[in-house]
Design a protein around this motif. Structure first.
Motif, PDB file in Angstrom:
ATOM      1  N   ALA A 194       1.440   7.878  15.454  1.00 28.90           N
ATOM      2  CA  ALA A 194       0.478   6.945  14.859  1.00 28.90           C
ATOM      3  C   ALA A 194       0.784   5.515  15.282  1.00 28.90           C
ATOM      4  N   TYR A 195      -0.268   4.696  15.367  1.00 35.07           N
ATOM      5  CA  TYR A 195      -0.108   3.266  15.581  1.00 35.07           C
ATOM      6  C   TYR A 195       0.199   2.602  14.244  1.00 35.07           C
ATOM      7  N   LYS A 196       1.060   1.604  14.272  1.00 34.57           N
ATOM      8  CA  LYS A 196       1.484   0.935  13.040  1.00 34.57           C
ATOM      9  C   LYS A 196       0.358   0.113  12.412  1.00 34.57           C
ATOM     10  N   GLU A 197      -0.534  -0.422  13.242  1.00 35.94           N
ATOM     11  CA  GLU A 197      -1.697  -1.206  12.789  1.00 35.94           C
ATOM     12  C   GLU A 197      -1.290  -2.378  11.898  1.00 35.94           C
ATOM     13  N   GLY A 198      -0.124  -2.956  12.206  1.00 39.11           N
ATOM     14  CA  GLY A 198       0.314  -4.153  11.489  1.00 39.11           C
ATOM     15  C   GLY A 198       0.946  -3.897  10.141  1.00 39.11           C
ATOM     16  N   LYS A 199       1.150  -2.648   9.768  1.00 38.46           N
ATOM     17  CA  LYS A 199       1.688  -2.340   8.442  1.00 38.46           C
ATOM     18  C   LYS A 199       3.182  -2.005   8.511  1.00 38.46           C
ATOM     19  N   ARG A 200       3.835  -2.172   7.373  1.00 35.47           N
ATOM     20  CA  ARG A 200       5.245  -1.833   7.215  1.00 35.47           C
ATOM     21  C   ARG A 200       5.424  -0.976   5.969  1.00 35.47           C
ATOM     22  N   THR A 201       6.406  -0.088   6.003  1.00 34.50           N
ATOM     23  CA  THR A 201       6.727   0.706   4.824  1.00 34.50           C
ATOM     24  C   THR A 201       7.595  -0.112   3.880  1.00 34.50           C
ATOM     25  N   HIS A 202       7.158  -0.247   2.633  1.00 32.10           N
ATOM     26  CA  HIS A 202       7.932  -0.949   1.601  1.00 32.10           C
ATOM     27  C   HIS A 202       8.183  -0.018   0.420  1.00 32.10           C
ATOM     28  N   ILE A 203       9.225  -0.339  -0.348  1.00 30.60           N
ATOM     29  CA  ILE A 203       9.536   0.386  -1.581  1.00 30.60           C
ATOM     30  C   ILE A 203       9.008  -0.416  -2.763  1.00 30.60           C
ATOM     31  N   PHE A 204       8.214   0.229  -3.589  1.00 30.95           N
ATOM     32  CA  PHE A 204       7.668  -0.390  -4.792  1.00 30.95           C
ATOM     33  C   PHE A 204       8.238   0.285  -6.030  1.00 30.95           C
ATOM     34  N   MET A 205       8.193  -0.443  -7.136  1.00 32.56           N
ATOM     35  CA  MET A 205       8.586   0.128  -8.416  1.00 32.56           C
ATOM     36  C   MET A 205       7.489  -0.153  -9.426  1.00 32.56           C
ATOM     37  N   ILE A 206       7.166   0.845 -10.221  1.00 30.09           N
ATOM     38  CA  ILE A 206       6.178   0.686 -11.287  1.00 30.09           C
ATOM     39  C   ILE A 206       6.817   1.101 -12.598  1.00 30.09           C
ATOM     40  N   GLY A 207       6.587   0.314 -13.633  1.00 29.20           N
ATOM     41  CA  GLY A 207       7.115   0.638 -14.954  1.00 29.20           C
ATOM     42  C   GLY A 207       6.197   1.597 -15.695  1.00 29.20           C
ATOM     43  N   LEU A 208       6.788   2.392 -16.582  1.00 30.33           N
ATOM     44  CA  LEU A 208       6.000   3.344 -17.354  1.00 30.33           C
ATOM     45  C   LEU A 208       5.797   2.913 -18.801  1.00 30.33           C
ATOM     46  N   VAL A 209       6.186   1.678 -19.136  1.00 37.25           N
ATOM     47  CA  VAL A 209       5.983   1.185 -20.494  1.00 37.25           C
ATOM     48  C   VAL A 209       4.494   1.216 -20.819  1.00 37.25           C
ATOM     49  N   GLY A 210       4.120   1.906 -21.877  1.00 29.86           N
ATOM     50  CA  GLY A 210       2.724   1.986 -22.283  1.00 29.86           C
ATOM     51  C   GLY A 210       1.924   3.071 -21.588  1.00 29.86           C
TER      52      GLY A 210
END
Length: 741
Positions: A194-210
């Motif tokens: 695949a072509y990267k198309e200007g994107k990068r892989t990042h790690i995200f975090m989401i909270g489960l409060v609520g």
């Protein structure tokens, strides 16, 4: 009185004979019916194991993952989510739910399933993420309040209050644009398929409060981008162990990223740590927009900056004292030995646990007491499980070809995936090392040989037993011979079903890729020796110099010698098989290979006429052009000891196209348009040359496949085309036709 006994004996013989006849040779359709079992995940209370199972629908041309469960005490496996695709299950710390990846809504997103531990059932599933760039690779925090996931995003959106909106808008703009042109300003602009198309892989975090109180759809969410910047974090991976993990207290994350200026020519993956901060959760308000916070760069720390080679797959010890990881020592060499390292979080000291263990460390897991690490390592066609203490004491744990290790919470057992040449992955169980060390590693004060410690693991699942019971297969048989440099080299043989030693059989001579790979007692859905043998062939495979599982010196022998020692090994190995196996018809042999195996098929084409046909799949044909069109430049730079413009003689010496005037053998060429490791131009050049030289040839071209043929119906066409080609030139009629030319 003897008459009924005789009748009964005859009846038994006839019944057994009928049962044997009921079995049939392995077919492609059989292979597509097999369930593909993923890695095990043990529940926090130790009672349940969840795992993904991929089902293939050949007619629909689809592969769909589902989630199954089995008790750790043994019992019947069963599917527990039936109304949607579901993959990569990961338990919450309390065991009352698990996360998963599903494409049911908004593409690939993180979902959460509520779990009834007493009944072993799922009571509900709910989508957690709504990110436009989609989500994968989810992982729970140890306190159960947050979930990590990965997403491919536009780094220019980093730090904006409306980062998610920025990414969504850029993605929508790209998808709606009628212009498909891309602009590059650095290398590694495309990778693998695949072509990267200007994107990068990042790690995200989401909270489960609520989250538990929210109605559907989910309310306004907050995300934290933990790895902002114009880098992939984690690094690209084709599978295996995660390259990111939580600390046991949930306050820190360790991940793998390469920050070198030119990652296309660098293997310098490093381990970075960052605080796990600012996961707010759900606001409880309907409407509005999701928000993202970004961790400031100053909070990240590189803990392996002293090693210019690769450091990867971090894993904290359960007590939080150490980070274990795999490391190499030679920069730019992706096939250097993988060592198991310890990083002391208190002192910053690093320790190499496997310095005296001359094998590659594969997947690994900490035992619950933080005193031992269990790991897999290839060994002469197998991948046993070993265990090493933090003081360096090494012992064997389990035989077989194994992967995906996980320790049970009570520390008594290991669960893992295992396979053989005759059966695909199932989940197995064995006693953990600390429970066998007294009986196995020591006796009367004397340490036993390492191999004496291996257990025979027992299966926990058997999803394919019924189907496989009706198929006639032959086991893998090993042989050894003297190869290049006077070294012992291992080869393997697979006989056809209903083998008759008094008959003569044609040969499919399979050549593995890598080149730092190996044949062994393992299963493949792409190059499956049992399927190759099923149509009446003897299959011969050689683990030539460069193959893994025989020590690093043996691996390194191929560097700068691609057509030398490996070619000699292959020819001597086939000579040995012809000499010692009288059932081989050496006048009817075909050589087949992919990747490096495709390169070697091309090399064979110019260096011997002993084969009746050749199959070359995604192989290097012109070493110079392959350098200029590949993405991972470190590979060619290392293997050919420089670039074509600073060491042209090496590229010319080992380039198959230089020997085109010798080409005579009928050749099938196969290549995928989306193969960016070995560009499709390599296959096109080979086919053009064969046609211009008047060599009988055919090309199978896949516009929608990369280095591997993955789609079910494409795989079906691949299998038929390859086998038809081999049959054409090696079956009796094909041999006679050749003789009259």
């Amino acid at each position: 009185m003897r008459r009924p006994v005789v009748c009964l004996s005859v009846l038994i013989v006839l019944t057994l004979s009928a049962f044997a006849q009921a079995k049939h040779p392995f077919t492609f359709e059989d292979m597509m019916k097999l369930r593909r079992v993923g890695e095990p995940e043990v529940s926090p209370d130790g009672k349940w194991v969840i795992f993904s199972v991929v089902d293939v629908d050949l007619e629909a041309n689809t592969k769909t993952p589902h989630i199954w469960i089995v008790p750790t005490a043994g019992g019947q496996e069963r599917e527990i989510i039936t109304d949607q695709d579901a993959d990569r299950p990961r338990w919450a710390p309390d065991g009352k739910r698990f996360a998963l990846i599903s494409t049911k809504e908004l593409g690939s997103q993180v979902w959460v399933a509520d779990f009834d531990g007493s009944a072993g059932t799922v009571t509900a599933t709910r989508r957690l993420t709504t990110i436009a760039t989609e989500a994968g690779g989810e992982l729970w925090s140890p306190d159960g309040k947050n979930i990590l996931f990965t997403s491919d995003v536009y780094p220019e959106c980093d730090g904006q209050r409306d980062e998610l909106k920025c990414n969504a808008e850029k993605l929508e703009e790209h998808e709606k644009s009628k212009v498909r042109a891309l602009v590059f300003d650095h290398l590694l602009y495309r990778h693998w398929n695949a072509y990267k198309e200007g994107k990068r892989t990042h790690i995200f975090m989401i909270g489960l409060v609520g989250f538990d109180k929210n109605p559907k759809p989910p309310l306004h969410q907050f995300y934290t981008d933990l790895t902002p910047g114009d880098y992939d974090a984690p690094v690209f991976s084709l599978g295996g162990q995660d390259n990111y993990t939580f600390s046991p207290d949930g306050q820190e994350i360790c991940y793998t990223s390469n920050h070198d200026k030119n990652p296309a020519a660098s293997t310098n993956n490093d381990l970075w740590i960052v605080p796990a901060v600012w996961a707010v959760g759900f606001t409880g308000e309907l409407g509005g927009e999701d928000r993202t916070k970004t961790v400031p760069p100053g909070l990240t720390k590189n803990i392996t900056a002293d090693n210019p080679a690769s450091d990867s797959t971090p894993l904290y010890s359960p007590d939080g004292r150490y980070i274990a990881y795999r490391a190499q020592q030679r920069p730019g060499y992706e096939s250097d030995r993988f060592r198991l390292m310890l990083y002391d979080r208190k002192t910053g000291e690093k320790k190499n646990l496997t310095e005296d263990f001359d094998r590659w460390v594969g997947s690994y897991v900490w035992e619950t007491d933080s005193q031992r690490i269990d790991f897999t390592a290839e060994k002469e066609g197998s991948a046993p499980i070993y265990s090493i203490s933090i003081s360096g004491e090494l012992m064997g744990v389990a035989r077989g070809y194994n992967d995906d290790l996980v320790a049970t919470p009570d520390g008594k057992h290991l669960l893992f995936s295992g396979m053989t040449l005759q059966a695909p992955t199932e989940i197995f169980q064995a006693a953990a090392a600390k429970n066998v060390v007294v009986n196995c590693a020591f006796s009367g004060g004397q340490k036993h040989p390492l191999e004496n410690c291996f257990q025979n693991p027992h299966p926990l699942t058997g999803l394919n037993e019924v189907l496989l019971s009706g198929i006639e297969m032959s086991p893998l048989e090993s042989f050894w011979f003297t190869g290049a440099h006077g070294d012992r080299v291992e080869g393997f043989e697979v006989k056809p079903p209903y083998f008759d030693a008094n008959k003569k059989y044609p040969v499919k001579f399979l050549i593995h890729g890598g080149p730092q790979g190996a044949w062994g007692d393992d299963w493949s859905y792409r190059w499956n020796p049992e399927l190759f043998a099923a149509s009446g062939y003897v299959v011969i495979m050689i683990n030539f110099h460069g193959s893994t599982g025989y020590g690093q010196k043996f691996i390194d022998a191929i560097n700068g010698d691609w057509g030398g020692a490996p070619f000699e090994d292959l020819m001597k190995g086939l000579d040995y098989a012809e000499e010692h196996y009288g059932f081989i018809d050496k006048t009817r042999e075909c050589a087949l290979g992919a990747s490096y195996g495709g390169y070697m098929a091309n090399w064979i084409l110019g260096h011997t006429d002993r084969f009746k046909c050749i199959v070359s799949h995604d192989g290097m044909f012109n070493a110079e052009s392959a350098w200029g069109t590949t993405e991972e430049l470190w590979f060619n730079d290392w293997e050919f000891k420089g670039t074509p413009y600073d060491n042209r003689a090496m590229y010319e010496k080992w380039s198959p196209h230089q020997y085109a005037k010798n080409f005579k053998t009928p050749t099938l060429v196969i290549h995928g348009q989306r193969d960016y490791r070995l560009d499709v131009s390599e296959g096109l050049q080979l086919f053009t040359t064969l046609q211009m030289e008047g060599v009988p040839s055919k090309m199978l071209y896949f516009p929608d496949e990369g280095h591997w043929v993955m789609k079910p119906q494409n795989s079906q066409l691949w299998c038929k085309t390859v086998n038809d080609w081999v049959d054409q030139w090696t079956k009796e009629q094909g041999t006679k036709d050749q003789a009259t030319k």
